[in-house]
Motif scaffolding. Structure first.
Motif, PDB file in Angstrom:
ATOM      1  N   VAL A  97      29.484 -15.426  12.899  1.00  0.00           N
ATOM      2  CA  VAL A  97      28.129 -14.895  13.031  1.00  0.00           C
ATOM      3  C   VAL A  97      27.183 -15.841  12.313  1.00  0.00           C
ATOM      4  N   ARG A  98      26.123 -16.241  13.006  1.00  0.00           N
ATOM      5  CA  ARG A  98      25.141 -17.151  12.415  1.00  0.00           C
ATOM      6  C   ARG A  98      23.833 -16.429  12.179  1.00  0.00           C
ATOM      7  N   LEU A  99      23.208 -16.729  11.077  1.00  0.00           N
ATOM      8  CA  LEU A  99      21.910 -16.140  10.743  1.00  0.00           C
ATOM      9  C   LEU A  99      20.901 -17.266  10.622  1.00  0.00           C
ATOM     10  N   LEU A 100      19.743 -17.058  11.184  1.00  0.00           N
ATOM     11  CA  LEU A 100      18.703 -18.077  11.125  1.00  0.00           C
ATOM     12  C   LEU A 100      17.368 -17.406  10.851  1.00  0.00           C
ATOM     13  N   GLN A 101      16.706 -17.834   9.812  1.00  0.00           N
ATOM     14  CA  GLN A 101      15.404 -17.265   9.472  1.00  0.00           C
ATOM     15  C   GLN A 101      14.332 -17.988  10.280  1.00  0.00           C
ATOM     16  N   LEU A 102      13.754 -17.264  11.240  1.00  0.00           N
ATOM     17  CA  LEU A 102      12.770 -17.884  12.133  1.00  0.00           C
ATOM     18  C   LEU A 102      11.382 -17.890  11.511  1.00  0.00           C
ATOM     19  N   SER A 103      11.099 -16.857  10.713  1.00  0.00           N
ATOM     20  CA  SER A 103       9.830 -16.763   9.998  1.00  0.00           C
ATOM     21  C   SER A 103      10.084 -15.801   8.839  1.00  0.00           C
ATOM     22  N   GLU A 104       9.082 -15.568   8.035  1.00  0.00           N
ATOM     23  CA  GLU A 104       9.256 -14.636   6.914  1.00  0.00           C
ATOM     24  C   GLU A 104       9.783 -13.283   7.391  1.00  0.00           C
ATOM     25  N   GLU A 105       9.359 -12.889   8.589  1.00  0.00           N
ATOM     26  CA  GLU A 105       9.658 -11.539   9.074  1.00  0.00           C
ATOM     27  C   GLU A 105      10.742 -11.467  10.136  1.00  0.00           C
ATOM     28  N   ARG A 106      11.247 -12.606  10.567  1.00  0.00           N
ATOM     29  CA  ARG A 106      12.206 -12.577  11.672  1.00  0.00           C
ATOM     30  C   ARG A 106      13.472 -13.337  11.323  1.00  0.00           C
ATOM     31  N   CYS A 107      14.572 -12.597  11.319  1.00  0.00           N
ATOM     32  CA  CYS A 107      15.868 -13.240  11.127  1.00  0.00           C
ATOM     33  C   CYS A 107      16.686 -13.058  12.402  1.00  0.00           C
TER      34      CYS A 107
END
Ligand code: ZN
Length: 270
Positions: A97-107
């Motif tokens: 499972v990969r997690l990527l923080q796209l913006s302060e509010e979107r993971c």
């Protein structure tokens, strides 16, 4: 929440000539959910901007008879942090499972877990990255604000409450979620756990509903570790055990088969 917004996904794909690239381009371009396709034959790189899961894209690319290895995920502008959890546990259950923080509010949370019973399974970030007693030492759902258990779209929820993922008849859950509570920098060093049963999202009326969603036993877990974002992966994606990019594809993604001695084990589902 299902993610509809496109994200860049980068694959390494064995390609020797422009006609190979054309075949790969043909299976991707124009597909629903695929926004753009960039192929660099020299670097054996395929960059796809889409709202499909990385597993769905990989299946499309591999339908051309070529192997594809996921190298990274990326947002549109800056990389605010990315992480990976290699899931393993009871029996055949394993995944990435990969997690990527796209913006302060979107993971963005993109993953594949194999070996599950068909149906819904609770997925949660737990507070501890401690596997000394397998998944039992991962602590409870990550809950820094001392709230009750809930579903991903509820305001009353644990930060770690990601709801359910759904496995098909083949036992595979391939998913892509977007969450507004999880921050990559907050969960690195914690763990991700998939459960045996469906999470009732706090609505089941069971004594455990408001604590865990009554989602049964912990089936598999993995520590959430910092990982390279898009374009940051070196050619050797797992320098730790000396496996090259292409060999990696044929290894189990976790567990005993990862050791060098067991080369030749069945193909992994990365
Ligand atoms: Zn919870």
């Amino acid at each position: 929440m299902e993610s509809e917004r496109p994200t860049k996904v980068e694959f390494a794909v064995q390609m020797t000539c422009e006609s190979c690239a054309d075949k790969v381009r043909a299976v991707l371009q124009g597909k629903p959910g695929v926004k753009s396709v960039d192929i660099d034959v020299g670097k054996e790189e395929v960059l796809v901007e889409s709202s499909l899961t990385s597993a769905e894209l990989q299946t499309l690319i591999e339908s051309t008879g070529r192997r594809a290895v996921l190298k990274g995920l990326g947002g549109s502008q800056q990389d605010l942090g990315s992480a990976v959890a290699i899931m393993s546990g009871v029996g055949q259950v394993q995944g990435v499972v990969r997690l990527l923080q796209l913006s302060e509010e979107r993971c963005l949370i993109d993953g594949t877990i194999d070996g599950l019973e068909p149906g819904a399974h609770g997925l949660h970030v737990h507070s501890l990255g401690d596997l000394t007693q397998d998944c039992l030492s991962c602590g409870e759902h990550y809950n820094p604000f001392r709230r009750q258990h809930g579903g991903p779209v509820d305001s009353e929820r644990h930060v770690g409450d990601l709801g359910n993922i759904v496995a098909g008849l083949d036992g595979r859950a391939s998913f892509r979620l977007e969450d507004s509570h999880i921050k990559v920098w907050d969960v690195i060093g914690r763990s991700l756990v998939v459960d045996s049963e469906e999470d009732d999202l706090g609505q089941g009326g069971h004594p455990l509903s408001k604590q865990t969603g009554n989602s049964g036993q912990r089936l598999a877990c993995g520590i959430i570790a910092r990982s390279a974002g898009l374009f940051q992966n070196p050619k050797q994606i797992c320098a730790c055990d000396g496996v090259t990019l292409w060999e990696e594809r044929d290894r189990p993604i976790a567990g005993k088969g990862r050791s060098r001695e067991s080369a030749g084990t069945p193909a992994a589902h990365l």
